[in-house]
Structures are given as C-alpha cells and as structure tokens.
Design a protein around this motif. Structure first.
Motif, short mmCIF file in Angstrom:
data_model
loop_
_atom_site.label_atom_id
_atom_site.label_comp_id
_atom_site.label_asym_id
_atom_site.label_seq_id
_atom_site.Cartn_x
_atom_site.Cartn_y
_atom_site.Cartn_z
N GLY A 18 -0.61 3.83 14.99
CA GLY A 18 -0.44 4.57 13.75
C GLY A 18 0.09 3.74 12.61
N LYS A 19 0.25 4.41 11.48
CA LYS A 19 0.72 3.81 10.24
C LYS A 19 2.08 4.40 9.92
CE LYS A 19 -1.03 3.39 5.49
NZ LYS A 19 -0.63 2.03 5.33
N LYS A 20 2.94 3.62 9.29
CA LYS A 20 4.28 4.10 8.93
C LYS A 20 4.46 4.07 7.42
CE LYS A 20 6.70 2.55 13.05
NZ LYS A 20 7.82 1.74 13.55
N CYS A 21 5.27 4.99 6.92
CA CYS A 21 5.68 4.95 5.52
C CYS A 21 6.46 3.66 5.32
CB CYS A 21 6.55 6.17 5.21
SG CYS A 21 7.30 6.13 3.56
N GLY A 22 6.18 2.97 4.23
CA GLY A 22 6.85 1.70 3.95
C GLY A 22 8.33 1.83 3.68
N ARG A 23 8.78 2.98 3.23
CA ARG A 23 10.18 3.18 2.90
C ARG A 23 10.98 3.73 4.08
NH1 ARG A 23 10.92 6.94 -1.84
NH2 ARG A 23 10.48 5.12 -3.09
N CYS A 24 10.48 4.81 4.69
CA CYS A 24 11.31 5.53 5.67
C CYS A 24 10.79 5.46 7.11
CB CYS A 24 11.44 6.99 5.26
SG CYS A 24 9.92 7.95 5.45
N SER A 25 9.63 4.87 7.31
CA SER A 25 9.02 4.69 8.64
C SER A 25 8.52 5.97 9.30
CB SER A 25 9.97 3.95 9.59
OG SER A 25 10.24 2.67 9.10
N THR A 26 8.33 7.05 8.55
CA THR A 26 7.68 8.24 9.10
C THR A 26 6.30 7.82 9.57
OG1 THR A 26 8.89 9.75 7.68
CG2 THR A 26 6.80 10.55 8.52
N ARG A 27 5.87 8.33 10.74
CA ARG A 27 4.64 7.86 11.36
C ARG A 27 3.46 8.79 11.08
NH1 ARG A 27 5.48 6.56 17.32
NH2 ARG A 27 3.65 5.28 16.95
N CYS A 33 -3.77 11.03 6.47
CA CYS A 33 -2.64 11.92 6.76
C CYS A 33 -1.41 11.52 5.95
CB CYS A 33 -2.31 11.92 8.26
SG CYS A 33 -3.36 13.04 9.21
N GLN A 34 -1.19 10.23 5.78
CA GLN A 34 -0.06 9.78 4.98
C GLN A 34 -0.19 10.26 3.54
OE1 GLN A 34 0.61 5.54 4.91
NE2 GLN A 34 2.67 5.78 4.09
N GLU A 35 -1.37 10.14 2.98
CA GLU A 35 -1.61 10.57 1.60
C GLU A 35 -1.46 12.09 1.47
OE1 GLU A 35 -5.26 10.53 -1.57
OE2 GLU A 35 -5.01 8.77 -0.28
N GLN A 36 -1.98 12.83 2.45
CA GLN A 36 -1.85 14.29 2.42
C GLN A 36 -0.39 14.70 2.49
OE1 GLN A 36 -3.91 16.38 5.54
NE2 GLN A 36 -2.95 18.32 5.02
N HIS A 37 0.40 14.05 3.34
CA HIS A 37 1.81 14.39 3.48
C HIS A 37 2.56 14.11 2.19
CE1 HIS A 37 5.67 14.20 6.08
NE2 HIS A 37 5.30 15.45 5.91
N TRP A 38 2.20 13.04 1.52
CA TRP A 38 2.85 12.69 0.26
C TRP A 38 2.50 13.70 -0.83
CZ3 TRP A 38 6.59 9.22 -0.72
CH2 TRP A 38 6.93 9.01 -2.04
N LYS A 39 1.23 14.07 -0.92
CA LYS A 39 0.78 14.95 -2.00
C LYS A 39 1.06 16.42 -1.74
CE LYS A 39 -2.88 12.01 -3.82
NZ LYS A 39 -4.32 11.86 -4.04
#
Length: 82
Positions: A18-27, A33-39
């Motif tokens: 998987g991929k992690k958020c660069g700041r907080c390491s949420t997976r 999915c990362q973009e959807q979670h952010w938006k």
C-alpha cells in the motif's frame, strides 16, 4: 495495534503493501483511495492531529481509549447515583 487495511476501502494490506500519507502515515491501497480520503473523507482535517498523536495507529488507539473512559465514567456515575 497495527492498521493493516486501507483507510478508505478496507482492502487488506498486510504489513508492507500500500501507499502511506506523507505526513501522518495513514495507509491506503493506492493513490485513488488516498485522494478520495483527502477530498471526501475528511483526512485534510485529521492529518495533523494524526501526526501529532504519533501516527494513525496511535491516533485510533487514543480515540478508542477516550471513548472507553467516557463510557466507564458514565457507568460509574450511574452506579453511585443514589
């Protein structure tokens, strides 16, 4: 507690995928999915709080602990009311 699922779709990531958020390491399982979670998922509001808590695992543990203490305090107050 180690989070082993995507924060958006709950896809199993094991311990290293998987991929992690660069700041907080949420997976996340991937960039979509990362973009959807952010938006749409409110991650932009939580990211700094998660990092400050020491990461997603610790943030979630702290949240569950706070909820458990609140429930226990209410139960104790109800038991001693009288």
């Amino acid at each position: 507690m180690i989070l082993t699922q995507c924060a958006v779709c709950a896809t199993d990531l094991g311990l290293s995928l998987g991929k992690k958020c660069g700041r907080c390491s949420t997976r996340y399982c991937g960039p979509a999915c990362q973009e959807q979670h952010w938006k749409e998922g409110g991650h932009d509001q939580l990211c700094k709080l998660i990092k400050k808590a020491g990461g997603a695992e610790q943030y979630n543990a702290n949240t569950k602990y706070t909820e458990a203490v609140s429930v226990a305090a209410e139960a104790c107050a109800a038991d001693t009311k009288g």
